[in-house]
Design a protein around this motif. Structure first.
Motif, PDB file in Angstrom:
ATOM      1  N   UNK A  73      29.228  53.089  50.139  1.00  0.00           N
ATOM      2  CA  UNK A  73      29.173  54.261  49.856  1.00  0.00           C
ATOM      3  C   UNK A  73      30.745  54.887  49.392  1.00  0.00           C
ATOM      4  N   UNK A  74      31.008  55.517  48.405  1.00  0.00           N
ATOM      5  CA  UNK A  74      32.229  55.911  47.922  1.00  0.00           C
ATOM      6  C   UNK A  74      32.203  57.288  47.083  1.00  0.00           C
ATOM      7  N   UNK A  75      33.364  57.842  47.157  1.00  0.00           N
ATOM      8  CA  UNK A  75      33.596  59.255  46.479  1.00  0.00           C
ATOM      9  C   UNK A  75      34.802  59.141  45.609  1.00  0.00           C
ATOM     10  N   UNK A  76      35.480  57.990  45.802  1.00  0.00           N
ATOM     11  CA  UNK A  76      36.728  58.095  45.333  1.00  0.00           C
ATOM     12  C   UNK A  76      36.832  56.644  44.601  1.00  0.00           C
ATOM     13  N   UNK A  77      37.557  56.534  43.220  1.00  0.00           N
ATOM     14  CA  UNK A  77      37.751  55.149  42.871  1.00  0.00           C
ATOM     15  C   UNK A  77      38.704  55.255  41.926  1.00  0.00           C
ATOM     16  N   UNK A  78      39.550  53.822  41.974  1.00  0.00           N
ATOM     17  CA  UNK A  78      40.726  53.693  41.018  1.00  0.00           C
ATOM     18  C   UNK A  78      40.442  52.132  40.577  1.00  0.00           C
ATOM     19  N   UNK A  79      40.705  52.089  39.066  1.00  0.00           N
ATOM     20  CA  UNK A  79      40.767  50.924  38.797  1.00  0.00           C
ATOM     21  C   UNK A  79      42.167  50.457  38.954  1.00  0.00           C
ATOM     22  N   UNK A 127      46.825  55.569  45.799  1.00  0.00           N
ATOM     23  CA  UNK A 127      47.676  55.606  47.348  1.00  0.00           C
ATOM     24  C   UNK A 127      47.241  54.288  48.191  1.00  0.00           C
ATOM     25  N   UNK A 128      45.965  54.050  47.862  1.00  0.00           N
ATOM     26  CA  UNK A 128      45.262  52.948  48.663  1.00  0.00           C
ATOM     27  C   UNK A 128      45.876  51.579  48.142  1.00  0.00           C
ATOM     28  N   UNK A 129      46.083  51.390  46.878  1.00  0.00           N
ATOM     29  CA  UNK A 129      46.811  50.088  46.466  1.00  0.00           C
ATOM     30  C   UNK A 129      48.370  50.000  46.689  1.00  0.00           C
ATOM     31  N   UNK A 130      48.956  51.211  46.532  1.00  0.00           N
ATOM     32  CA  UNK A 130      50.287  51.559  47.116  1.00  0.00           C
ATOM     33  C   UNK A 130      50.498  50.861  48.532  1.00  0.00           C
ATOM     34  N   UNK A 131      49.371  51.337  49.429  1.00  0.00           N
ATOM     35  CA  UNK A 131      49.522  50.887  50.785  1.00  0.00           C
ATOM     36  C   UNK A 131      49.578  49.175  50.931  1.00  0.00           C
ATOM     37  N   UNK A 138      40.072  50.037  44.107  1.00  0.00           N
ATOM     38  CA  UNK A 138      40.016  50.557  45.350  1.00  0.00           C
ATOM     39  C   UNK A 138      38.995  51.628  45.516  1.00  0.00           C
ATOM     40  N   UNK A 139      38.202  51.618  46.463  1.00  0.00           N
ATOM     41  CA  UNK A 139      37.562  52.930  46.727  1.00  0.00           C
ATOM     42  C   UNK A 139      37.650  53.414  48.142  1.00  0.00           C
TER      43      UNK A 139
END
Length: 887
Positions: free
Chosen positions: A615-621, A644-648, A594-595
């Motif tokens: 473009x992104x400045x935040x990333x989580x595997x 927080x993104x994958x939780x949403x 998620x970016x």
């Protein structure tokens, strides 16, 4: 003549049928096939839920804007013509014209304004159709528990709410302006169509226009309020740091507040001037307008911030920008999940005379990868493709418990590819009914002896293995290749047998069993058969006698990347899915991210790390995706519950995502740290490990990727025991880095997924940095390669090999921290210029400033050990270096 009456009816019927056919083809056909496909994946609830969200959000937004437009037009129609002059009412003709005007704008307003409102609503809502996923995050998002230090908002506000607020503010402002212009125009037209109309507006019309002006003012002020947050994404200070600085916070931010105040003053004085005769004074309005224009224009004047930067910031850069650099450092480390890196100050004994005798466990060398996958793929293609309709697309690294302990291996799936068959054989039946799948895989140990034939743990179409590797269903129907649709089982098989491995039947290679998996869209009826033929624009599906309505299934989207993107387009996929072999079948594991580009003050990613160009400045595997290579089942497991993104998304789609604990243990054993993610994190950390603003500004300790032969040494996988758990070897990624513009080694980064507390298979990713002291010289890859080139024995051997149609190739240098020493291993390949089969001829081992070359790792290490022991005895056990390494 009587028959002519039916012509319009006939034409209407034909047009109606044509519209139905076109709508069915372009809308409902895809809907039907997608529904059947999701049903085959057992994800029908997710399909309907996603469709419902999209319809609800898109339809709801369109309806809301339609009601807004219609309501204001309806209000306007109520007040038009309500204030006629006396002479109009006295004159009969004028009264009739007025009545016709009133009838049009009051009685028939629904017919006029309904289509206009609908068209305007669709036009305004188009951006919402394109960003409905962002709205979904807004509704299902929750707090991240991390606040920015400028405004004190939770970072989830910027990633989940701020983008949708920007969109809503823009569209509401546009709507308010359109309505104000349209309604104002209607009120003005009243005076045009009705002669001698009273110049004074009706009180209701005045209130209506005042309310619209109020909405415009409200939305403009909201835009100013949102503009404050845009300062968090400033690039004005790049490449030193990102985010707001002294100028943004102490100059631009106050100007935004001044702009808000002066704009409100303009709005109030304008309303008084326009709608109130008693307070119609120009001076306050002119003063407020001048102040607003001044405040609005100042941010566009570069000279002022340039002067602030020149005379206040530049003379004292660290003092002026210190809190903002700290904000950027903390935000970047958080955004790229680098906050909890473990740093170990590593002591180094250059010649290792004292430590080398402790390396007695031979299993250390059984997992050092001397075969690079870039070279190994050519060997696999030449030795193990076997049949012209197979191919190897990539080589993966993994580890399996073999021969009494965990061993690192290379493996590749043998996928189907009929492009190399004779052109006459590349027909419809062969493509879609016969050559439907690949067969098995090839597995070889990562560590091998040189000057020997390539050793295989799993090989050939009969899945021959000397170490006990086997699987019940070796067929690969889903993989990395560009697959067309397939229909299996079908009636073309001889007794239900398919083209593939096994025995020979005439001129045909056959499998021992027909397809028994659950994958594919069942072709249960002629109706489905016809729709699939229409969907693929291929009538042969319907007319082929080989396609049965009793058991055949249509396999579509067989490329695993395409398959996952079709299910979850909101996830960003790693470029390197990898193969896993179990007792039952093969699986693909795909890392997904998620970016976001909205993390406040974080450094933007500079390179194209992922598929696509977002473009992104935040990333989580945040997700591990498992794709069944046999029946195409796709399972999603949440790997990072803190995201927080994958939780949403998990709250929005509760039936889609599973907890990591639900993944079969047999697959959990093969999870790994993603290569591309680690590369990106290390590229960021190379600068941002300097967490003190003064050091960060100086950049004296900035690192870069180790470089050899003008190529970066990219992260590579290694299986070894780091002593975190007793006698347990970890599958880690290793990444060496050097100081900027220098070749000596600064650190070795190690990314692991081992839960060091329980020593179990719990997925717990983490990074450890082995950092070397600045006063100690530790050779980097380029320096070790210089030592290799300077060695007379090695140089002479290279010269001898590098002729007669052969070329010497040096493989990737493996750098391992072991105890208080650093071990360097480099394979030497000999590649024929005629047949591209690389041959591993020697292995070079180096430690300190000693370099040896031999046929096996153990033999080379033994020679190296003898050299150090001899040097230690000659120097009285001091183990001092003979000479400095070349720079």
């Amino acid at each position: 003549m009587r028959n002519l009456r039916f012509i319009p009816v006939l034409i209407g019927a034909i047009l109606g049928i044509a519209v139905i056919i076109v709508a069915f083809y372009f809308i409902f056909l895809d809907l039907f096939v997608d529904l059947w496909w999701f049903q085959s994946l057992k994800q029908e609830p997710y399909f309907w839920l996603r469709l419902l969200y999209r319809f609800f959000l898109s339809g709801g937004v369109t309806l809301a804007f339609f009601l807004i437009f219609f309501f204001h037009f309806w209000i306007a129609s109520r007040y038009l013509g309500l204030n006629p002059p006396d002479e109009v009412l006295a004159d009969l003709d004028k009264r009739r014209r007025f009545q016709r005007f009133a009838d049009v704008f009051m009685g028939d307003s629904v017919k006029v304004y309904t289509p206009i409102s609908l068209v305007l609503a669709v036009f305004i809502a188009i951006p919402f159709y394109q960003q409905w996923d962002a709205a979904l995050l807004y509704f299902f998002g929750q707090s991240a528990g991390v606040a920015d230090t400028v405004y004190g908002n939770d970072v989830s506000f910027y990633m989940l709410s701020y983008p949708i607020y920007l969109l809503i503010q823009k569209e509401l402002l546009t709507t308010a302006v359109i309505i104000f212009i349209a309604v104002g125009t209607l009120y003005w037209l009243e005076h045009v169509f009705i002669p001698n109309q009273n110049k004074e507006y009706h009180i209701g019309a005045k209130i209506h226009l005042t309310v619209l002006v109020g909405f415009i003012v409200l939305f403009v002020v909201w835009g100013f309020m949102l503009e404050r947050f845009s300062l968090l994404y400033s690039h004005n200070h790049a490449p030193v740091f990102f985010g707001p600085g002294f100028v943004e916070i102490y100059y631009q931010l106050p100007l935004i507040w001044i702009g808000i105040i002066t704009f409100l003053a303009v709005a109030v004085t304008a309303c008084l001037f326009i709608f109130s005769k008693e307070h119609r004074i120009k001076a306050p309005f002119l003063v407020a307008s001048a102040a607003f224009l001044f405040a609005w224009y100042l941010p566009n004047v570069d000279s002022i911030p340039n002067q602030i930067q020149r005379y206040i910031v530049n003379p004292n850069p660290v003092k002026a920008e210190k809190p903002f650099m700290q904000f950027n450092i903390d935000a970047t480390l958080n955004a790229y999940d680098l906050k909890n890196i473990r740093v170990i100050d590593q002591d180094i004994n250059v010649n290792a005379a004292e430590d080398i005798t402790t390396w007695s466990a031979q299993k250390r060398f059984e997992n050092i990868p001397v075969w690079d996958r870039e070279f190994l793929i050519d060997s696999y293609q030449q030795l193990q493709v076997i049949r012209p309709y197979y191919q190897f697309l990539s080589v993966d690294e993994d580890r399996y418990f073999l021969l009494d302990h965990i061993r690192q291996v290379n493996l590749a799936a043998r996928e189907v590819n009929i492009s190399k068959l004779p052109e006459s054989a590349q027909n419809w039946e062969n493509t879609h009914l016969r050559y439907t799948h690949g067969t098995g895989a090839v597995v070889s140990p990562a560590a091998q002896d040189a000057d020997m034939p390539l050793v295989f743990y799993l090989r050939d179409l009969n899945m021959s293995s000397q170490v006990g590797l086997s699987t019940k269903n070796p067929e690969i129907y889903y993989g990395e290749g560009k697959y067309d649709y397939a229909i299996v089982p079908n009636k073309l098989k001889v007794k239900g047998l398919e083209v593939g491995k096994g025995s020979e039947v005439g001129d045909q290679n056959v499998d021992e069993k027909e397809y028994t998996g659950q994958s594919g869209i069942p072709i249960r009826s002629l109706f489905r058969k016809a729709l699939l033929a229409l969907y693929f624009k291929d009538e042969r599906i319907f007319f082929s006698l080989g396609v049965s309505t009793e058991g055949s299934k249509a396999m579509i989207r067989r490329n695993i990347t395409e398959r996952v993107n079709a299910i979850t387009p909101f996830l960003q996929l790693d470029k390197d899915p990898y193969l896993v072999m179990t007792k039952d079948r093969f699986y693909w594991i795909q890392d997904a991210y998620t970016i976001s580009k909205w993390y406040p003050a974080s450094k933007p990613a500079a390179d194209d790390y992922l598929e696509g160009d977002q473009p992104f400045n935040y990333i989580r595997n945040s997700v591990k995706i498992v794709i069944d290579a046999f029946d195409g089942t796709v399972d999603y497991y949440i790997a990072d519950p803190s995201d927080v993104i994958i939780n949403a998304y998990a709250r929005a789609y509760p039936s889609l995502f599973k907890n990591m604990e639900e993944m079969p243990v047999e697959l959990q054993k093969h999870l790994r740290y993603p290569r591309d993610l680690f590369y990106m994190q290390m590229k960021v950390y190379a600068k941002y490990h300097q967490t003190i603003p003064e050091l960060f500004y100086e950049q004296a300790e900035t690192w870069q990727f180790a470089n050899v032969r003008n190529q970066e040494v990219r992260p590579y996988y290694q299986t070894m025991d780091f002593g975190n758990c007793k006698d347990l070897e970890e599958f880690v990624m290793i990444n060496p880095m050097t100081p900027v513009s220098r070749d000596n080694l600064s650190m070795i980064g190690v990314a692991s997924i081992l839960d060091k507390e329980t020593c179990g298979f719990n997925y717990k990713p983490g990074i450890t940095i082995y950092k070397f002291r600045k006063e100690v010289q530790v050779n980097g890859p380029a320096q070790v390669e210089a030592l290799i080139n300077q060695d007379p024995e090695i140089s002479a051997q290279f010269t001898l090999w590098d002729q007669s149609g052969s070329e010497v190739k040096l493989g990737r240098m493996v750098i391992l921290p072991m105890g208080k020493t650093v071990l360097y291993v480099q394979p030497v390949y000999l590649v024929s210029t005629k047949v591209k089969i690389p041959e591993l001829r020697r292995v070079i081992v180096s430690m300190g400033n000693e370099v040896v070359m031999d046929k096996t790792l153990w033999a080379a290490f033994d020679r190296l050990k003898q050299r150090f022991l001899k040097a230690a005895s000659e120097t009285g056990g001091t183990g001092t270096a003979k000479e400095a390494a070349p720079q």
